[in-house]
Motif scaffolding. Structure first.
Motif, short mmCIF file in Angstrom:
data_model
loop_
_atom_site.label_atom_id
_atom_site.label_comp_id
_atom_site.label_asym_id
_atom_site.label_seq_id
_atom_site.Cartn_x
_atom_site.Cartn_y
_atom_site.Cartn_z
N SER A 236 0.82 -1.22 0.00
CA SER A 236 0.00 0.00 0.00
C SER A 236 0.86 1.26 0.00
N ASP A 237 1.92 1.25 0.77
CA ASP A 237 2.81 2.42 0.88
C ASP A 237 4.11 2.11 0.14
N ILE A 238 4.23 2.58 -1.09
CA ILE A 238 5.42 2.25 -1.89
C ILE A 238 6.67 2.96 -1.40
N SER A 239 6.51 3.96 -0.52
CA SER A 239 7.69 4.61 0.05
C SER A 239 8.43 3.65 1.00
N LYS A 240 7.74 2.59 1.41
CA LYS A 240 8.34 1.59 2.29
C LYS A 240 8.63 0.30 1.53
N TRP A 241 8.86 0.41 0.23
CA TRP A 241 9.07 -0.76 -0.62
C TRP A 241 10.23 -1.63 -0.13
N GLU A 242 11.33 -0.99 0.23
CA GLU A 242 12.52 -1.75 0.63
C GLU A 242 12.22 -2.64 1.84
N GLU A 243 11.70 -2.03 2.93
CA GLU A 243 11.51 -2.78 4.16
C GLU A 243 10.25 -3.64 4.17
N SER A 244 9.22 -3.23 3.40
CA SER A 244 7.94 -3.96 3.43
C SER A 244 7.83 -5.04 2.36
N VAL A 245 8.59 -4.88 1.26
CA VAL A 245 8.42 -5.81 0.14
C VAL A 245 9.74 -6.48 -0.25
N LEU A 246 10.70 -5.67 -0.68
CA LEU A 246 11.93 -6.24 -1.24
C LEU A 246 12.70 -7.10 -0.25
N GLU A 247 12.98 -6.55 0.92
CA GLU A 247 13.78 -7.30 1.91
C GLU A 247 13.08 -8.57 2.39
N PRO A 248 11.77 -8.51 2.77
CA PRO A 248 11.10 -9.75 3.17
C PRO A 248 11.03 -10.78 2.05
N ALA A 249 10.82 -10.30 0.81
CA ALA A 249 10.75 -11.23 -0.33
C ALA A 249 12.08 -11.94 -0.54
N LEU A 250 13.17 -11.20 -0.48
CA LEU A 250 14.49 -11.80 -0.65
C LEU A 250 14.78 -12.81 0.45
N GLU A 251 14.38 -12.49 1.68
CA GLU A 251 14.62 -13.40 2.80
C GLU A 251 13.84 -14.70 2.63
N ILE A 252 12.58 -14.58 2.17
CA ILE A 252 11.74 -15.77 1.96
C ILE A 252 12.33 -16.65 0.86
N VAL A 253 12.69 -16.03 -0.25
CA VAL A 253 13.24 -16.79 -1.38
C VAL A 253 14.56 -17.45 -0.98
N GLN A 254 15.42 -16.69 -0.28
CA GLN A 254 16.71 -17.24 0.15
C GLN A 254 16.51 -18.42 1.09
N SER A 255 15.52 -18.34 1.96
CA SER A 255 15.24 -19.43 2.89
C SER A 255 14.85 -20.70 2.14
#
Length: 342
Positions: free
Chosen positions: A225-244
């Motif tokens: 919803s808030d694209i200003s928080k893309w790094e912490e809300s989307v990109l970082e969690p997504a990378l952590e999930i995929v890496q796991s």
């Protein structure tokens, strides 16, 4: 997006839809009456017919097509998929084990605003010129021959049929009328785009979240919803999930879960004789029984039954009793008098 997208396999598959012959047969079937198709399907595949509404001609036609081409019912193919090792409620086994789904979702109001802006941006970058060119090259002749079909192929795509009236009248009506039709097309495009987004979200919920069981990949929700928080809300969690998943360990994030009734049958068949309607699904049946249209029909039926009972009762009363009732007044009349006096 989906990591390791699932690709169901089966021991024996219906013929793929790639050839022109196969596509033409399905189109040919869809031209027939839905109830006629459904009746035909009920004769060769009663199990599948019980799950499909006669109005759902595409699925009914598809199931008939499978049987015609293979001699095996569509439901039997699905049973074979489910029975394979690793199969589940979604079908056959996943092509890749250890899969997961990343579901990007936003607040509905925010999403609607973005979708409206997306349409405006498409118009600003030349959507109308593209539509005019496509209409002139592929659609104008069909319209003139009255053979246009917005239900198949590329013509059913969102963003074209919504401008039908505007395209066929452009240059043939007043500028004011043309502008009104253009605005109507733009509004229709925005509405159908938002409706399709809602449909996609329902598909994710119904397809993955409402069908817990083996072979159903976990769904991880990412708030956008808030694209200003893309790094912490989307990109970082997504990378952590995929890496796991790549490393074979459990992600820190928790998969999305929704409460669901595991006994609820989404494809159950119900017939409402009162409304003369076929309802598919337990939830839809419950909603229908509470709907205004059904309650209205129920009220009409009760009134007819009450009037019929009153008629029969009056015909069976003896002349002496009839005279006594007239002197004392009928129960209904007495009730009305009591109400008026109160």
């Amino acid at each position: 997006m989906m990591l390791n997208p699932q690709n169901h396999t089966s021991q024996a598959k219906p013929q793929e839809m790639g050839s022109e012959k196969v596509i033409d047969r399905k189109v040919e079937l869809e031209k027939e009456d839905g109830y006629v198709l459904h009746k035909r399907l009920s004769q060769v595949d009663p199990e599948m017919a019980a799950k499909l509404h006669p109005h759902d001609k595409r699925k009914v036609a598809r199931s008939l097509q499978v049987f015609e081409e293979t001699g095996i019912s569509h439901s039997e193919f699905l049973h074979r998929q489910h029975a394979e090792e690793g199969g589940g409620p979604l079908g056959g086994p996943l092509k890749f084990p250890n899969s997961c789904i990343l579901w990007l979702h936003a607040d509905q109001t925010v999403l609607d605003e973005r979708l409206d802006k997306r349409v405006d941006d498409m118009l600003a970058t030349g959507l109308l010129d593209e539509l005019r060119d496509f209409h002139r090259r592929y659609n104008q002749k069909k319209v003139a021959e009255n053979s246009q079909d917005y239900q198949h192929g590329i013509f059913q795509s969102i963003g074209f049929k919504e401008f039908h009236e505007y395209l066929i009248t452009e240059g043939k009506c007043t500028p004011e009328t043309s502008n009104q039709l253009l605005k109507k097309g733009i509004e229709a495009l925005k509405q159908v785009t938002k409706r399709y987004a809602r449909k996609q979200n329902r598909w994710v919920k119904n397809r993955f979240l409402s069908r817990p069981g083996p072979g159903v990949p976990p769904v991880y929700g990412l708030e956008v919803s808030d694209i200003s928080k893309w790094e912490e809300s989307v990109l970082e969690p997504a990378l952590e999930i995929v890496q796991s998943f790549i490393q074979g360990r459990k992600p820190a994030a928790t998969p999305v879960k929704i409460l669901c009734n595991e006994t609820e049958n989404k494809r159950s068949y119900h017939m409402c004789d009162l409304c003369d309607r076929i309802i598919i699904g337990d939830r839809e049946w419950t909603a229908h029984m509470k709907s205004k249209s059904h309650l209205h029909q129920l009220k009409k039926r009760r009134k007819l039954d009450s009037d019929a009972f009153t008629t029969v009762e009056s015909q069976s009363i003896s002349p002496d009793c009839d005279k006594e009732l007239k002197e004392k007044g009928s129960p209904r009349q007495n009730d009305e008098e009591l109400k008026s006096s109160g």
